[in-house]
Design a protein around this motif. Structure first.
Motif, mmCIF file in Angstrom:
data_model
loop_
_atom_site.group_PDB
_atom_site.id
_atom_site.type_symbol
_atom_site.label_atom_id
_atom_site.label_comp_id
_atom_site.label_asym_id
_atom_site.label_seq_id
_atom_site.Cartn_x
_atom_site.Cartn_y
_atom_site.Cartn_z
ATOM 1 N N ARG A 156 -5.043 56.329 6.670
ATOM 2 C CA ARG A 156 -5.321 55.459 5.521
ATOM 3 C C ARG A 156 -4.351 55.588 4.159
ATOM 4 N NH1 ARG A 156 -10.998 53.398 2.808
ATOM 5 N NH2 ARG A 156 -9.988 51.909 1.676
ATOM 6 N N TYR A 157 -3.854 54.507 3.654
ATOM 7 C CA TYR A 157 -3.133 54.662 2.506
ATOM 8 C C TYR A 157 -3.624 53.950 1.385
ATOM 9 C CZ TYR A 157 -0.562 50.467 4.065
ATOM 10 O OH TYR A 157 -0.360 49.122 4.537
ATOM 11 N N ARG A 158 -3.809 54.533 0.097
ATOM 12 C CA ARG A 158 -4.104 53.905 -0.920
ATOM 13 C C ARG A 158 -2.990 53.894 -2.163
ATOM 14 N NH1 ARG A 158 -9.714 55.405 0.293
ATOM 15 N NH2 ARG A 158 -9.096 57.556 -0.694
ATOM 16 N N MET A 159 -3.000 53.042 -3.120
ATOM 17 C CA MET A 159 -2.166 53.184 -4.011
ATOM 18 C C MET A 159 -2.677 52.122 -5.096
ATOM 19 S SD MET A 159 1.353 51.745 -2.505
ATOM 20 C CE MET A 159 0.881 52.150 -0.953
ATOM 21 N N LEU A 160 -2.175 52.209 -6.318
ATOM 22 C CA LEU A 160 -2.034 51.191 -7.375
ATOM 23 C C LEU A 160 -0.750 50.791 -7.794
ATOM 24 C CD1 LEU A 160 -4.087 49.693 -9.260
ATOM 25 C CD2 LEU A 160 -3.881 51.472 -10.718
ATOM 26 N N LEU A 161 -0.136 49.601 -7.757
ATOM 27 C CA LEU A 161 0.776 49.047 -8.232
ATOM 28 C C LEU A 161 0.714 48.588 -9.544
ATOM 29 C CD1 LEU A 161 2.093 47.247 -5.115
ATOM 30 C CD2 LEU A 161 2.679 49.554 -5.698
ATOM 31 N N THR A 162 1.482 48.946 -10.495
ATOM 32 C CA THR A 162 1.608 48.380 -11.616
ATOM 33 C C THR A 162 2.993 47.782 -12.264
ATOM 34 O OG1 THR A 162 2.538 50.616 -12.658
ATOM 35 C CG2 THR A 162 0.039 50.315 -12.521
ATOM 36 N N GLN A 163 2.811 47.133 -13.193
ATOM 37 C CA GLN A 163 3.941 46.376 -13.651
ATOM 38 C C GLN A 163 3.998 46.420 -15.151
ATOM 39 O OE1 GLN A 163 6.502 42.350 -12.657
ATOM 40 N NE2 GLN A 163 4.468 42.159 -13.039
ATOM 41 N N GLY A 164 5.075 47.238 -15.697
ATOM 42 C CA GLY A 164 4.924 47.398 -17.350
ATOM 43 C C GLY A 164 6.077 46.389 -17.784
ATOM 44 N N GLY A 165 6.276 46.368 -18.976
ATOM 45 C CA GLY A 165 7.218 45.462 -19.611
ATOM 46 C C GLY A 165 6.812 44.200 -20.079
ATOM 47 N N GLN A 166 7.670 43.156 -20.157
ATOM 48 C CA GLN A 166 7.146 42.128 -20.839
ATOM 49 C C GLN A 166 6.266 41.180 -19.634
ATOM 50 O OE1 GLN A 166 7.679 41.153 -23.956
ATOM 51 N NE2 GLN A 166 8.432 43.245 -24.035
ATOM 52 N N ARG A 167 6.256 41.453 -18.546
ATOM 53 C CA ARG A 167 5.529 40.862 -17.387
ATOM 54 C C ARG A 167 5.399 39.277 -17.706
ATOM 55 N NH1 ARG A 167 1.834 45.369 -18.582
ATOM 56 N NH2 ARG A 167 0.987 44.448 -20.324
ATOM 57 N N LYS A 168 6.548 38.884 -17.683
ATOM 58 C CA LYS A 168 6.712 37.060 -17.775
ATOM 59 C C LYS A 168 6.121 36.541 -16.599
ATOM 60 C CE LYS A 168 10.407 37.074 -21.450
ATOM 61 N NZ LYS A 168 10.823 38.564 -21.495
ATOM 62 N N GLN A 169 6.304 37.184 -15.499
ATOM 63 C CA GLN A 169 5.873 36.388 -14.353
ATOM 64 C C GLN A 169 5.313 37.549 -13.397
ATOM 65 O OE1 GLN A 169 9.486 34.836 -13.460
ATOM 66 N NE2 GLN A 169 10.467 36.469 -12.475
ATOM 67 N N ASP A 170 4.613 36.854 -12.354
ATOM 68 C CA ASP A 170 3.856 37.660 -11.264
ATOM 69 C C ASP A 170 5.351 38.579 -10.481
ATOM 70 O OD1 ASP A 170 1.827 36.659 -12.224
ATOM 71 O OD2 ASP A 170 1.133 35.909 -10.634
ATOM 72 N N PHE A 171 4.975 39.598 -9.981
ATOM 73 C CA PHE A 171 5.746 40.180 -9.033
ATOM 74 C C PHE A 171 5.188 39.684 -7.673
ATOM 75 C CE2 PHE A 171 6.671 43.471 -5.725
ATOM 76 C CZ PHE A 171 7.969 43.503 -6.199
ATOM 77 N N LYS A 172 6.259 39.240 -6.921
ATOM 78 C CA LYS A 172 5.801 38.855 -5.516
ATOM 79 C C LYS A 172 6.885 39.573 -4.691
ATOM 80 C CE LYS A 172 4.792 34.008 -6.317
ATOM 81 N NZ LYS A 172 5.551 33.088 -7.086
ATOM 82 N N GLY A 173 5.910 40.198 -3.646
ATOM 83 C CA GLY A 173 6.823 41.021 -2.675
ATOM 84 C C GLY A 173 5.881 41.674 -1.597
ATOM 85 N N LYS A 174 6.331 42.619 -0.949
ATOM 86 C CA LYS A 174 5.431 43.435 0.081
ATOM 87 C C LYS A 174 5.320 44.971 -0.081
ATOM 88 C CE LYS A 174 8.472 42.935 3.979
ATOM 89 N NZ LYS A 174 8.411 42.230 5.389
ATOM 90 N N VAL A 175 4.484 45.530 0.360
ATOM 91 C CA VAL A 175 4.769 47.052 0.398
ATOM 92 C C VAL A 175 4.519 47.512 1.883
ATOM 93 C CG1 VAL A 175 3.079 49.093 0.035
ATOM 94 C CG2 VAL A 175 3.060 47.240 -1.513
ATOM 95 N N GLN A 176 5.841 48.417 2.001
ATOM 96 C CA GLN A 176 5.906 48.953 3.420
ATOM 97 C C GLN A 176 5.687 50.635 3.176
ATOM 98 O OE1 GLN A 176 9.935 47.956 4.783
ATOM 99 N NE2 GLN A 176 9.172 46.480 6.077
ATOM 100 N N ILE A 177 5.180 50.949 4.333
ATOM 101 C CA ILE A 177 5.131 52.696 4.487
ATOM 102 C C ILE A 177 6.101 52.912 5.550
ATOM 103 C CG2 ILE A 177 3.613 54.508 5.160
ATOM 104 C CD1 ILE A 177 2.595 53.383 2.633
ATOM 105 N N HIS A 178 7.011 53.862 5.458
ATOM 106 C CA HIS A 178 7.986 54.371 6.364
ATOM 107 C C HIS A 178 7.254 55.729 6.743
ATOM 108 C CE1 HIS A 178 11.175 51.318 6.125
ATOM 109 N NE2 HIS A 178 10.402 50.936 5.579
ATOM 110 N N ALA A 179 6.706 55.945 7.772
ATOM 111 C CA ALA A 179 6.318 57.265 8.070
ATOM 112 C C ALA A 179 7.287 57.983 8.978
ATOM 113 C CB ALA A 179 4.909 56.993 8.871
ATOM 114 N N ARG A 180 7.412 59.266 8.561
ATOM 115 C CA ARG A 180 8.395 60.180 9.233
ATOM 116 C C ARG A 180 7.622 61.154 10.084
ATOM 117 N NH1 ARG A 180 10.135 63.080 5.419
ATOM 118 N NH2 ARG A 180 10.018 65.043 6.297
ATOM 119 N N ILE A 181 7.697 61.134 11.439
ATOM 120 C CA ILE A 181 6.895 61.752 12.290
ATOM 121 C C ILE A 181 7.766 62.629 13.238
ATOM 122 C CG2 ILE A 181 5.261 59.963 12.229
ATOM 123 C CD1 ILE A 181 6.231 59.403 15.317
ATOM 124 N N ALA A 182 7.006 63.632 13.755
ATOM 125 C CA ALA A 182 7.797 64.548 14.848
ATOM 126 C C ALA A 182 7.003 64.286 16.043
ATOM 127 C CB ALA A 182 7.722 65.969 14.431
#
Length: 120
Positions: free
Chosen positions: A28-54
């Protein structure tokens, strides 16, 4: 003046955790994304996890959500902050060696922020 380590948009990742969840190969993964600065607009995008496995003597990388999950998988849209959580599963018997979190801007697909963690 930008603080060191900040991207121009001021995107940040806080409270990043990846924990085993139930089975040995489920996480399970958890995180808090934050946006600083002027924040004139919403950030739109997506989060990807790249898992390195053996697994079976080879090291490889798996991306989650998988491409087959559709466009909305992992999607985020926020002005100030947004909690993100999800789960991923690696093949049975595989060992999670590390992971990279990528925050990708949409449309365009540009990686705006990435954070790598090595586990072993």
């Amino acid at each position: 003046i930008m603080s060191s380590g900040a991207t121009p948009e001021g995107l940040g990742i806080a409270n990043l955790k990846v924990e085993q969840d139930g089975q040995a190969n489920e996480f399970r993964y958890r995180m808090l994304l934050t946006q600083g600065g002027q924040r004139k607009q919403d950030f739109k995008g997506k989060v990807q996890i790249h898992a390195r496995i053996a697994h079976l003597g080879a090291v490889s990388t798996l991306a989650f959500p998988e491409a087959t999950s559709g466009e909305s998988a992992g999607a985020v849209e926020f002005r100030f902050y947004q909690k993100v959580d999800g789960r991923f599963r690696i093949p049975e018997g595989a060992i999670l060696k590390g992971y990279e979190v990528r925050v990708i801007a949409l449309p365009g697909g540009q990686v705006k922020l990435s954070r790598s963690v090595n586990l072993q």
